[in-house]
Design a protein around this motif. Structure first.
Motif, PDB file in Angstrom:
ATOM      1  N   ASN A   1      -3.686  -2.909  -4.196  1.00  0.00           N
ATOM      2  CA  ASN A   1      -2.654  -3.720  -4.835  1.00  0.00           C
ATOM      3  C   ASN A   1      -1.596  -4.059  -3.798  1.00  0.00           C
ATOM      4  O   ASN A   1      -0.831  -3.189  -3.374  1.00  0.00           O
TER       5      ASN A   1
ATOM      6  N   ARG B   1       1.160  -5.795  -3.909  1.00  0.00           N
ATOM      7  CA  ARG B   1       2.568  -5.690  -4.310  1.00  0.00           C
ATOM      8  C   ARG B   1       3.056  -4.252  -4.198  1.00  0.00           C
ATOM      9  O   ARG B   1       4.165  -3.991  -3.720  1.00  0.00           O
TER      10      ARG B   1
ATOM     11  N   SER C   1       8.165  -1.886 -12.951  1.00  0.00           N
ATOM     12  CA  SER C   1       6.948  -2.571 -12.489  1.00  0.00           C
ATOM     13  C   SER C   1       6.044  -1.634 -11.698  1.00  0.00           C
ATOM     14  O   SER C   1       4.810  -1.738 -11.755  1.00  0.00           O
TER      15      SER C   1
ATOM     16  N   ARG D   1       3.408  -3.331  -0.556  1.00  0.00           N
ATOM     17  CA  ARG D   1       4.642  -3.889   0.001  1.00  0.00           C
ATOM     18  C   ARG D   1       5.830  -2.999  -0.337  1.00  0.00           C
ATOM     19  O   ARG D   1       6.683  -2.724   0.528  1.00  0.00           O
ATOM     20  N   ARG D   2       5.908  -2.531  -1.576  1.00  0.00           N
ATOM     21  CA  ARG D   2       7.018  -1.662  -1.944  1.00  0.00           C
ATOM     22  C   ARG D   2       6.974  -0.354  -1.145  1.00  0.00           C
ATOM     23  O   ARG D   2       8.013   0.185  -0.763  1.00  0.00           O
TER      24      ARG D   2
ATOM     25  N   SER E   1       4.791  -7.320   6.056  1.00  0.00           N
ATOM     26  CA  SER E   1       5.957  -7.052   5.230  1.00  0.00           C
ATOM     27  C   SER E   1       7.138  -6.653   6.107  1.00  0.00           C
ATOM     28  O   SER E   1       8.254  -7.125   5.913  1.00  0.00           O
TER      29      SER E   1
END
Length: 459
Positions: free
Chosen positions: A405, A407, A429, A410-411, A102
């Motif tokens: 998870n 996603r 989200s 990544r955040r 990332s």
């Protein structure tokens, strides 16, 4: 006539501030000590012996400030590591998976990193270095700073005049005292001291693991109310590993070489102990306790003088454990460059505007550090606030979710790499993902590949 600026402190923050201002001014960089000409230890920087990284948010700011520095760092041996593909991390909530890249981090010994940046910055024709020169105080009024009094090594004193003065003197900053003498009120401040002590050694990696190996990080869990123990292994230049072990009050590592490996065995997982058992020590143990998080909220001061600003550790000093200090300093220097290019060095209210802007990257890293450190026993006189507890509960749920998870992971790396602000973790989200929890089952062991285990001698 070319404007002039004075930067106090020849640290990385000071160097980058000088380079930022050299776009618009003749800059005098004032340093109390003598800076080394090569990649050697710098006086007054005890944390240099311990783990450091330049997160990609800071690396991008550095590249924007110092053209060509990315290539110079690579040529010097600084290594680029992918986040999280090249990381093996045990969080308080379990092992993270090694998701696709990332962001990235730059890894090197601090002496090498500093020397490479210092050579590039000091080569600029608009930057003059005054070494072995101590800043004594400010001249001017509560409305505007007009000069800084300095004393040279031979004992002579003089006042340096300029259009802008920047304090980058680090944790030892005297700005609060100097501002009081000008008649300004005491700025708000907060300190959170986890009591963490650090012990570090450099090792020669096993030959097969010298060219490439992941970062290995075993984190403590401060929520237990017990003293925390952790450690990190950073692959740095010349096939070496920089290993830092750390512990909070009641569980501090020692400074004896014979105790180093034994302490590594007390961590939540033995992977670090197993790795250094197969490596060759190259240095003695370096030990320090200077790890408190300390922030002065200059941006909230009721009054602020023109022609003066504060950045780096002088503004917000962070626990080195999280590796954000250098990246924050680079982002602050980039803000300083952009604002002075746009508005010049001085003008009514400009310094206050600059100071408020510098608070943005400092605030992002401050919140990350406090989210962990405030829960260590004795970190504050009153313990975590309700806000601290509420925020930690939500962040903890997200961290648990990030173990399974991609996603969410990544955040989180967006924030820890200082690429985006913490607000992204509050998106709808993310709230839904936190409620759902991890999508994959927890890992039961360190996610080293079979090839990495073989190269490190673990199989």
């Amino acid at each position: 006539m070319t404007p002039t600026a004075v930067v106090l402190g020849g640290s990385l923050a000071g160097l980058l501030a000088a380079r930022a201002l050299a776009e618009t001014a003749e800059v005098t960089l004032v340093e109390r000590d003598s800076l080394p000409a090569t990649a050697a230890p710098r006086k007054g920087l005890p944390q240099a012996r311990h783990a450091h990284q330049l997160w990609s948010g800071g690396a991008r700011a550095l590249a924007a400030l110092v053209p060509g520095i990315t290539d110079r760092l690579a040529e010097a041996g600084v290594r680029r590591h992918a986040v999280t593909a090249d990381m093996v991390v045990l969080s308080p909530h379990g092992w993270y998976r090694r998701w696709p890249e990332s962001h990235h981090m730059l890894l090197a010994g601090r002496d090498l990193l500093d020397a490479t940046v210092r050579a590039a910055v000091l080569a600029h024709p608009r930057i003059q270095l005054l070494q072995e020169t101590e800043a004594l105080g400010l001249t001017g009024t509560a409305s505007a700073v007009t000069g800084v009094r300095v004393r040279h090594r031979d004992g002579t004193e003089r006042t340096l005049d300029a259009g802008l003065f920047v304090d980058a003197t680090g944790r030892a900053s005297r700005t609060p005292h100097w501002l009081r003498k000008l008649g300004l009120p005491e700025p708000p401040r907060r300190e959170v001291d986890s009591g963490v002590a650090y012990a570090s050694r450099t090792f020669r990696a096993p030959e097969a693991a010298r060219a490439s190996f992941p970062v290995v990080n075993v984190q403590p869990d401060p929520r237990t109310g017990e003293p925390g123990r952790g450690g990190v292994l950073l692959p740095i230049e010349n096939g070496t590993w920089l290993v830092t072990l750390f512990g909070s009050r009641g569980a501090e590592p020692g400074n004896d070489a014979g105790e180093f490996a034994a302490y590594a065995r007390t961590l939540r997982h033995p992977v670090l102990a197993d790795l250094i058992e197969r490596a060759t020590p190259l240095t003695d143990v370096s030990f320090t306790r200077t790890t408190a998080n300390r922030r002065v909220f200059y941006e909230k001061s009721r009054a602020w003088p023109d022609n003066y600003t504060v950045l780096g550790d002088a503004l917000c000093a962070l626990n080195p454990l999280y590796g954000h200090g250098m990246s924050v300093a680079a982002q602050e220097a980039l803000i300083l460059r952009d604002l002075t290019l746009r508005h010049g060095l001085s003008g009514p209210g400009l310094s206050r505007r600059i100071q408020k802007a510098l608070a943005r990257p400092a605030s992002a890293a401050w919140e990350l550090a406090l989210g962990m450190d405030v829960f260590y026993p004795g970190a504050t006189a009153t313990g975590p606030t309700f806000r601290d507890r509420a925020l930690a509960a939500y962040v903890g749920r997200l961290l648990l979710t990030a173990t399974g998870n991609g996603r969410v992971a990544r955040r989180f790396t967006d924030v820890t790499a200082l690429e985006r602000g913490g607000h992204v973790l509050l998106a709808p989200s993310m709230l839904l993902a936190a409620a759902a929890g991890p999508l994959k089952p927890p890992l039961t062991d360190a996610p080293l590949t079979a090839e990495e285990r073989k190269r490190a001698g673990l199989e």
